[in-house]
Scaffold this active site. Structure first.
Site, PDB file in Angstrom:
ATOM      1  N   LYS A 119       0.815  -1.222   0.000  1.00  0.00           N
ATOM      2  CA  LYS A 119       0.000   0.000   0.000  1.00  0.00           C
ATOM      3  C   LYS A 119       0.846   1.269   0.000  1.00  0.00           C
ATOM      4  CE  LYS A 119      -3.955  -2.085   2.401  1.00  0.00           C
ATOM      5  NZ  LYS A 119      -4.711  -2.152   3.681  1.00  0.00           N
ATOM      6  N   LYS A 200     -15.235 -21.961   3.738  1.00  0.00           N
ATOM      7  CA  LYS A 200     -15.004 -22.323   5.134  1.00  0.00           C
ATOM      8  C   LYS A 200     -15.798 -21.386   6.040  1.00  0.00           C
ATOM      9  CE  LYS A 200     -11.399 -22.513   8.681  1.00  0.00           C
ATOM     10  NZ  LYS A 200      -9.975 -22.293   9.014  1.00  0.00           N
ATOM     11  N   LYS A 203     -16.311 -15.970  10.631  1.00  0.00           N
ATOM     12  CA  LYS A 203     -16.965 -14.674  10.878  1.00  0.00           C
ATOM     13  C   LYS A 203     -16.546 -13.645   9.830  1.00  0.00           C
ATOM     14  CE  LYS A 203     -15.831 -14.513  15.330  1.00  0.00           C
ATOM     15  NZ  LYS A 203     -15.691 -15.901  15.804  1.00  0.00           N
TER      16      LYS A 203
END
Length: 331
Positions: A119, A200, A203
């Site tokens: 970045k 998979k 969260k």
């Protein structure tokens, strides 16, 4: 004499069935063959969780979840990392035997440096010393309790190897086995549980089936499992159906065979298959949900369980620190 196993539990929000089948259930099985210890890694969580109310709540939710899933505090040692101050004394001592170069190679740190570089940012942007020295604190968690084996996924093996390297450095310096050398117990990849979208369960993908939600919410969530466009009358392949893969986690061998036969025969739509999954899942999860709700309704009793666990843990921890202090000449 049984070998000692140690399992660290990150307090990271609502538990889901991927956590249960992939980590909690196999970790609890260790208590049958090992002298098992389990701890809530609350200081590790500080690296990413800075909201005190969130952390305080999450610690108790995760502790209650493991107890509801079958952890027996009478048979194992179950404690909060922050309740055992010897962890931090040992961490300080281990730092004196840990090369910075070893920490530079830690996966989590390298990943952040690489991301920053890509970045165009400073390589260490956003890196706190808790993250950088995470493997040393983890090594202290492990070594403090004379752990023989630490059950981990493949992505965590490096941390156990680092703990072993640090312990070996200490032993080599003093010319005697001051600290026990741990080893990783790599968990089978077959424990990967598919999520609502087929990836998979995680969260981070927002594709989870939570463990302790009410029955109506559980059914509603299961009805969101992604399917293909096959019609009701078409035969279906159970082995390529994520509904069936989830069903296998909860159903008996006989139930699995019967439902697989219905898949292959045709005449069963995806909605009906999801109903079968819900029935099997709800049957197993209802007793756990009830235990969880009861535990969370009495937080003082939960805190007492964790405090009693720390009382059992601290003499073991103190013995390791005393042994190291004696070897180091800082008695």
């Amino acid at each position: 004499m049984k070998e000692i196993s140690l399992t660290g539990i990150k307090p990271t929000g609502d538990l889901h069935i991927g956590n249960y089948f992939g980590a909690i259930k196999p970790a609890l099985e260790l208590a049958k063959t090992y002298d098992a210890r389990y701890f809530i890694a609350d200081y590790h969580a500080l690296n990413t969780m800075k909201d005190p109310a969130e952390l305080n709540t999450t610690i108790r939710q995760v502790a209650a979840g493991w107890l509801a899933a079958g952890l027996d505090p009478e048979q194992v040692i179950f404690y909060r990392q922050s309740s055992v101050p010897e962890v931090f004394e040992l961490t300080t001592m281990l730092m004196a035997f840990t090369a910075k170069g070893l920490m530079n190679r830690a996966h989590a740190y390298k990943a952040m440096v690489q991301d920053n570089t890509e970045k165009g940012n400073d390589p260490d942007a956003g890196v706190n010393m808790g993250l950088f020295t995470y493997p040393i604190l983890m090594a202290a968690d492990i070594i403090l309790f004379d752990s023989d084996i630490v059950p981990v996924g493949k992505d965590q093996v490096q941390h156990i190897e680092m703990a072993a390297d640090i312990a070996q450095s200490v032993n080599a310096n003093y010319g005697k086995p001051v600290l026990k050398i741990p080893r990783a117990g790599v968990q089978d990849d077959s424990a990967i549980v598919p999520g609502l979208d087929g990836r998979k369960m995680s969260k981070s993908y927002n594709n989870t089936i939570p463990l302790f939600v009410p029955e109506k919410t559980l059914r509603k969530t299961i009805m969101r499992v992604v399917t293909n466009s096959q019609g009701v009358e078409e035969p279906k392949d159970p082995d390529s159906s994520q509904i069936f893969l989830l069903y296998k986690l909860f159903a008996s061998a006989e139930e699995q065979a019967a439902l697989a036969s219905r898949y292959r025969a045709g005449g069963m739509g995806w909605g009906e298959a999801k109903e079968e999954l819900f029935r099997a899942a709800n049957r197993e999860l209802t007793p756990m949900r009830e235990r969880y709700d009861a535990i969370m309704a009495d937080i003082p009793a939960l805190d007492k369980i964790l405090a009693q666990g720390a009382e059992k843990a601290r003499p073991i921890a103190a013995a390791t620190v005393t042994r190291f202090r004696k070897a180091a000449g800082v008695q």
